[in-house]
Each structure stands twice: as structure tokens, then as C-alpha cells.
Write a protein that holds these residues in place. Structure first.
Motif, PDB file in Angstrom:
ATOM      1  N   MET A  91       0.832  -1.203   0.000  1.00 36.94           N
ATOM      2  CA  MET A  91       0.000   0.000   0.000  1.00 36.94           C
ATOM      3  C   MET A  91       0.862   1.246   0.000  1.00 36.94           C
ATOM      4  SD  MET A  91      -1.395  -0.012   3.975  1.00 36.94           S
ATOM      5  CE  MET A  91      -1.286  -1.786   4.211  1.00 36.94           C
ATOM      6  N   SER A  92       0.243   2.383  -0.256  1.00 34.58           N
ATOM      7  CA  SER A  92       0.942   3.664  -0.224  1.00 34.58           C
ATOM      8  C   SER A  92       1.072   4.157   1.211  1.00 34.58           C
ATOM      9  CB  SER A  92       0.172   4.704  -1.044  1.00 34.58           C
ATOM     10  OG  SER A  92      -1.045   5.033  -0.394  1.00 34.58           O
ATOM     11  N   MET A  93       1.967   5.088   1.405  1.00 27.87           N
ATOM     12  CA  MET A  93       2.120   5.713   2.708  1.00 27.87           C
ATOM     13  C   MET A  93       0.841   6.446   3.113  1.00 27.87           C
ATOM     14  SD  MET A  93       5.215   8.210   3.948  1.00 27.87           S
ATOM     15  CE  MET A  93       4.839   9.513   2.776  1.00 27.87           C
ATOM     16  N   ARG A  94       0.146   7.008   2.144  1.00 27.22           N
ATOM     17  CA  ARG A  94      -1.102   7.724   2.428  1.00 27.22           C
ATOM     18  C   ARG A  94      -2.137   6.780   3.043  1.00 27.22           C
ATOM     19  NH1 ARG A  94      -2.669  12.490   0.356  1.00 27.22           N
ATOM     20  NH2 ARG A  94      -1.127  12.335  -1.336  1.00 27.22           N
ATOM     21  N   GLU A  95      -2.246   5.574   2.456  1.00 24.91           N
ATOM     22  CA  GLU A  95      -3.174   4.595   3.019  1.00 24.91           C
ATOM     23  C   GLU A  95      -2.650   4.059   4.342  1.00 24.91           C
ATOM     24  OE1 GLU A  95      -5.135   0.186   2.084  1.00 24.91           O
ATOM     25  OE2 GLU A  95      -3.899   1.177   0.552  1.00 24.91           O
ATOM     26  N   ALA A  96      -1.353   3.830   4.416  1.00 23.38           N
ATOM     27  CA  ALA A  96      -0.762   3.188   5.596  1.00 23.38           C
ATOM     28  C   ALA A  96      -0.929   4.024   6.852  1.00 23.38           C
ATOM     29  CB  ALA A  96       0.718   2.906   5.343  1.00 23.38           C
ATOM     30  N   ILE A  97      -0.838   5.352   6.735  1.00 18.34           N
ATOM     31  CA  ILE A  97      -0.942   6.168   7.940  1.00 18.34           C
ATOM     32  C   ILE A  97      -2.374   6.190   8.456  1.00 18.34           C
ATOM     33  CG2 ILE A  97      -1.420   8.463   6.930  1.00 18.34           C
ATOM     34  CD1 ILE A  97       0.766   9.533   8.900  1.00 18.34           C
ATOM     35  N   ARG A  98      -3.329   6.020   7.556  1.00 13.09           N
ATOM     36  CA  ARG A  98      -4.735   6.004   7.958  1.00 13.09           C
ATOM     37  C   ARG A  98      -5.071   4.760   8.781  1.00 13.09           C
ATOM     38  NH1 ARG A  98      -7.914  10.645   7.623  1.00 13.09           N
ATOM     39  NH2 ARG A  98      -7.152  11.898   5.881  1.00 13.09           N
ATOM     40  N   ILE A  99      -4.455   3.631   8.447  1.00 15.06           N
ATOM     41  CA  ILE A  99      -4.735   2.395   9.185  1.00 15.06           C
ATOM     42  C   ILE A  99      -3.569   2.015  10.091  1.00 15.06           C
ATOM     43  CG2 ILE A  99      -6.327   1.574   7.414  1.00 15.06           C
ATOM     44  CD1 ILE A  99      -4.153  -0.342   6.449  1.00 15.06           C
ATOM     45  N   SER A 100      -2.606   2.919  10.218  1.00 17.62           N
ATOM     46  CA  SER A 100      -1.443   2.733  11.089  1.00 17.62           C
ATOM     47  C   SER A 100      -0.709   1.435  10.787  1.00 17.62           C
ATOM     48  CB  SER A 100      -1.863   2.777  12.563  1.00 17.62           C
ATOM     49  OG  SER A 100      -0.823   3.281  13.369  1.00 17.62           O
ATOM     50  N   ALA A 101      -0.472   1.184   9.497  1.00 17.72           N
ATOM     51  CA  ALA A 101       0.156  -0.060   9.053  1.00 17.72           C
ATOM     52  C   ALA A 101       1.650  -0.058   9.377  1.00 17.72           C
ATOM     53  CB  ALA A 101      -0.062  -0.255   7.556  1.00 17.72           C
ATOM     54  N   LEU A 102       2.009  -0.793  10.403  1.00 20.21           N
ATOM     55  CA  LEU A 102       3.387  -0.815  10.886  1.00 20.21           C
ATOM     56  C   LEU A 102       4.396  -1.280   9.844  1.00 20.21           C
ATOM     57  CD1 LEU A 102       5.563  -0.660  13.083  1.00 20.21           C
ATOM     58  CD2 LEU A 102       4.803  -2.915  13.875  1.00 20.21           C
ATOM     59  N   PRO A 103       4.177  -2.394   9.117  1.00 25.67           N
ATOM     60  CA  PRO A 103       5.237  -2.882   8.225  1.00 25.67           C
ATOM     61  C   PRO A 103       5.619  -1.898   7.130  1.00 25.67           C
ATOM     62  CG  PRO A 103       3.184  -4.081   7.853  1.00 25.67           C
ATOM     63  CD  PRO A 103       3.011  -3.302   9.117  1.00 25.67           C
ATOM     64  N   ILE A 104       4.691  -1.054   6.687  1.00 29.82           N
ATOM     65  CA  ILE A 104       5.013  -0.065   5.656  1.00 29.82           C
ATOM     66  C   ILE A 104       5.994   0.962   6.208  1.00 29.82           C
ATOM     67  CG2 ILE A 104       4.089   1.721   4.139  1.00 29.82           C
ATOM     68  CD1 ILE A 104       3.323  -1.208   3.405  1.00 29.82           C
ATOM     69  N   PHE A 105       5.743   1.437   7.416  1.00 28.37           N
ATOM     70  CA  PHE A 105       6.631   2.449   7.990  1.00 28.37           C
ATOM     71  C   PHE A 105       7.945   1.857   8.467  1.00 28.37           C
ATOM     72  CE2 PHE A 105       2.741   4.808   7.732  1.00 28.37           C
ATOM     73  CZ  PHE A 105       3.174   6.091   7.444  1.00 28.37           C
ATOM     74  N   GLN A 106       7.963   0.583   8.797  1.00 24.97           N
ATOM     75  CA  GLN A 106       9.236  -0.075   9.079  1.00 24.97           C
ATOM     76  C   GLN A 106      10.086  -0.151   7.815  1.00 24.97           C
ATOM     77  OE1 GLN A 106       7.595  -3.678  10.988  1.00 24.97           O
ATOM     78  NE2 GLN A 106       8.750  -3.083  12.818  1.00 24.97           N
ATOM     79  N   GLU A 107       9.458  -0.467   6.693  1.00 19.87           N
ATOM     80  CA  GLU A 107      10.178  -0.508   5.416  1.00 19.87           C
ATOM     81  C   GLU A 107      10.703   0.877   5.055  1.00 19.87           C
ATOM     82  OE1 GLU A 107      11.773  -1.309   1.638  1.00 19.87           O
ATOM     83  OE2 GLU A 107      11.423  -2.569   3.404  1.00 19.87           O
ATOM     84  N   LEU A 108       9.908   1.915   5.283  1.00 22.38           N
ATOM     85  CA  LEU A 108      10.360   3.274   4.985  1.00 22.38           C
ATOM     86  C   LEU A 108      11.554   3.659   5.851  1.00 22.38           C
ATOM     87  CD1 LEU A 108       6.914   5.085   4.613  1.00 22.38           C
ATOM     88  CD2 LEU A 108       8.508   4.467   2.788  1.00 22.38           C
ATOM     89  N   ALA A 109      11.512   3.288   7.128  1.00 23.73           N
ATOM     90  CA  ALA A 109      12.637   3.600   8.014  1.00 23.73           C
ATOM     91  C   ALA A 109      13.906   2.899   7.544  1.00 23.73           C
ATOM     92  CB  ALA A 109      12.304   3.195   9.446  1.00 23.73           C
ATOM     93  N   ARG A 110      13.773   1.656   7.104  1.00 25.45           N
ATOM     94  CA  ARG A 110      14.953   0.943   6.593  1.00 25.45           C
ATOM     95  C   ARG A 110      15.486   1.607   5.331  1.00 25.45           C
ATOM     96  NH1 ARG A 110      11.832  -3.684   8.476  1.00 25.45           N
ATOM     97  NH2 ARG A 110      10.836  -3.876   6.410  1.00 25.45           N
ATOM     98  N   ARG A 111      14.600   2.101   4.483  1.00 27.22           N
ATOM     99  CA  ARG A 111      15.048   2.790   3.276  1.00 27.22           C
ATOM    100  C   ARG A 111      15.776   4.090   3.621  1.00 27.22           C
ATOM    101  NH1 ARG A 111      10.095   2.600  -1.198  1.00 27.22           N
ATOM    102  NH2 ARG A 111       9.929   0.333  -1.365  1.00 27.22           N
ATOM    103  N   VAL A 112      15.280   4.812   4.598  1.00 24.73           N
ATOM    104  CA  VAL A 112      15.956   6.048   5.012  1.00 24.73           C
ATOM    105  C   VAL A 112      17.345   5.730   5.532  1.00 24.73           C
ATOM    106  CG1 VAL A 112      15.914   7.962   6.666  1.00 24.73           C
ATOM    107  CG2 VAL A 112      13.802   7.295   5.489  1.00 24.73           C
TER     108      VAL A 112
END
Length: 306
Positions: A142-163
Motif C-alpha cells: 500500500m501507499s504511505m497515504r493509506e498506511a498512515i490512515r490504518i497505522s500499518a506498521l510494516p510499511i513504515f518499518q520498510e520506509l525507516a529501513r530505506r531512510v
């Protein structure tokens, strides 16, 4: 909301005044600041100390402690009015206690990911990793826009690893976020959940004011995108807008629960942070109604605007 040098200067002045007010209140209550082992923050402390004498005295609302008592939960609430520079506190003895930010860190994580180029836009689809998740609706790309709405942890973990660890640490430092400690490289996708990163309710409210006014070292377009991502769909006849993000940190006993954000009323911003000491899963459902009740009691946003 585009950032201008004028608005940034105003934001820094308001933030320093609020920090000074919070510092003065903490000193009056405790006599001295508690040593929590966090790194020294000379620039922020200097700004707060310089502003403490001129900042409005924080308003302690002891009458609103009943909101927590009636709900059967301990916690604190901090609100900062950008128009008046006034800080309002419920249960001030807990306002400076630092705990994990949990999912409220998705707000700075989103800004950092956009600014650092971890995603091309908030609508880029990010893979969740394919592993079973504790929440079924997290189990898809999913997109970050969708992920923040449902607080999807694995998406933001992936983003942190990319940063990446080094750049993430640099951004947390530049944001002056809480104790500014993300730990070692092995903590890159866990530091906001289980530590070492921690932040207080007072610090959360001040950070939300910076997010609201664009007083952060990121591009204005990314701030505007973040605003759109966390804006709530409410029906307010006065035209006020509500922005917020919940959070729920794991813990062996008490589980810190958060609701942080801001209300825009024309050019005026009231930033806020609710933190609860949740003893059971049922307490998680208290975050939204308690925040709405407190905002109503403060005259910031009437109850029933949903």
C-alpha cells in the motif's frame, strides 16, 4: 501550508515561549528537572530559559482531571494555543514524562521519508514484506497515504529501513524530537516502538505546533502532503479543521497510549497531546473520545463535530 521565513520565525518564537512556560511550570512543581539520562540539549534549554520569564504562565486545569478519573485511566493532556502563546495542562506532574512515541512517530517518519526520497510520493506503493501481521488489514502492499490512515506498521518499518540509520538519526536530531535517541543500526525499524526513542506530552504538543505551522527543515510541499494525510473528515459549522494521529506502545505493564495533533481555526493553531497509561486493550478506545471531550472543554473544538 507553505512555509515562509516569516511563519518559521513566528513558529520558533512561539515554540520557545511555550517551552519556557513548560519549563517554568515543571520547575515550580518539581523544584528541578528530573534526570532521565537523555543527552543534554543546550540550544533548546537556552531558548527555553531565555523565554521563561516572558512566556505566559501555563494554565493548569485541575477541574479537567475528572475526565481521566471518570474514564478510570491515568494520564496527561497538554494544549498549546499559537495565537495567545498559552499552554494548558491537565495533570501537569506527568507532562514531562518521556515514553515511546509509538505510532505517533509516523508523522515525523512520513516527513523524513518524503524529504529523504525514500518514496517518490505519498502515493507510491510500498511492499509490506509478505509476512503475517497482527492486524489483517496490514497484509497488503500500500501507499504511505493509506498506511498512515490504518497505522500499518510494516510499511513504515520498510520506509525507516530505506531512510537508513545514519540519515534517520540525523533527521530526528534536526527535528529536536524527544530524547533524539534512535539507538543502533539494529533498532532502525523498532526504535519508536520499544525505545530508545522517547518523548513527553509537552514535547509532543510543541512538535505538533511545528508540524502545523511548517516550522521544520523540510520542503513545504511535504508538509502540505502530511497535513492532507492526517486531516480528519469532520463537519464543523465554524470551518475548523482537525488533524491527529493515535499511538499505542507495547509495554510489559502500562502501555502508553497517544492522541496527538492540532486544530486549525483560520490562522490560529491549537496543538495538543493526550497520553494515557493504558492497563488493558479496552483503554485504547478511550483516546479519541477523551481528546474530543478535552478539546470541547477548552473551547477549541465542540464535541459532535464528526
Amino acid at each position: 501550508m507553505p512555509t515562509t521565513p516569516h511563519s518559521a520565525r513566528q513558529g520558533r518564537a512561539r515554540r520557545a515561549a511555550a517551552a519556557g512556560a513548560a519549563l517554568a511550570l515543571a520547575a515550580a512543581l518539581a523544584g528541578c528537572a528530573a534526570d532521565d539520562g537523555a543527552p543534554e540539549r543546550p540550544s533548546a534549554s537556552a531558548s527555553a530559559s531565555a523565554s521563561a520569564s516572558s512566556a505566559p504562565e501555563p494554565r493548569v486545569r485541575a477541574d479537567l482531571e475528572a475526565v481521566f478519573a471518570d474514564a478510570g485511566v491515568n494520564g496527561t493532556f497538554v494544549a498549546y494555543d499559537s495565537a495567545t502563546g498559552e499552554t494548558t495542562v491537565v495533570n501537569p506532574e506527568e507532562m514531562d514524562e518521556r515514553v515511546q512515541p509509538a505510532s505517533t512517530f509516523k508523522i515525523p517518519n512520513s516527513l523524513i521519508s518524503l524529504q529523504a526520497g525514500a518514496v517518490e510520493s505519498a502515493d507510491e506503493v510500498v511492499p509490506y514484506g509478505g509476512e503475517p501481521q497482527r492486524v489483517d488489514k496490514w497484509e497488503h502492499d500500500m501507499s504511505m497515504r493509506e498506511a498512515i490512515r490504518i497505522s500499518a506498521l510494516p510499511i513504515f518499518q520498510e520506509l525507516a529501513r530505506r531512510v537508513g540509520h545514519e540519515e534517520m538519526g540525523s533527521w530526528v536530531e534536526r527535528f529536536d524530537y524527544g530524547n533524539r535517541d534512535i539507538g543502533g543500526p539494529d533498532r532502525i525499524d523498532q526504535f519508536w516502538l520499544h525505545g530508545p526513542l522517547s518523548i513527553s506530552a509537552a514535547e509532543q504538543a510543541l512538535f505538533m505546533e511545528r508540524v502545523a505551522t511548517g516550522d521544520l527543515p523540510v520542503d513545504a510541499e511535504h508538509v502540505a502532503t502530511l497535513h492532507d494525510m492526517v486531516r480528519q473528515d469532520i463537519d464543523d459549522p465554524e470551518g475548523r479543521d482537525l488533524y491527529w494521529k493515535s499511538g499505542w506502545a507495547d509495554g510489559p505493564e502500562l502501555m502508553p497510549g497517544w492522541m496527538v495533533g492540532w486544530v486549525e481555526d483560520g490562522d490560529d493553531v491549537t496543538a495538543f497531546a493526550l497520553r494515557l497509561e493504558m492497563e488493558s486493550d479496552a483503554h485504547a478506545d478511550l483516546r479519541e473520545p477523551m481528546t474530543r471531550e478535552l478539546l470541547d472543554e477548552l473551547g477549541v473544538l465542540p464535541a459532535g463535530t464528526d
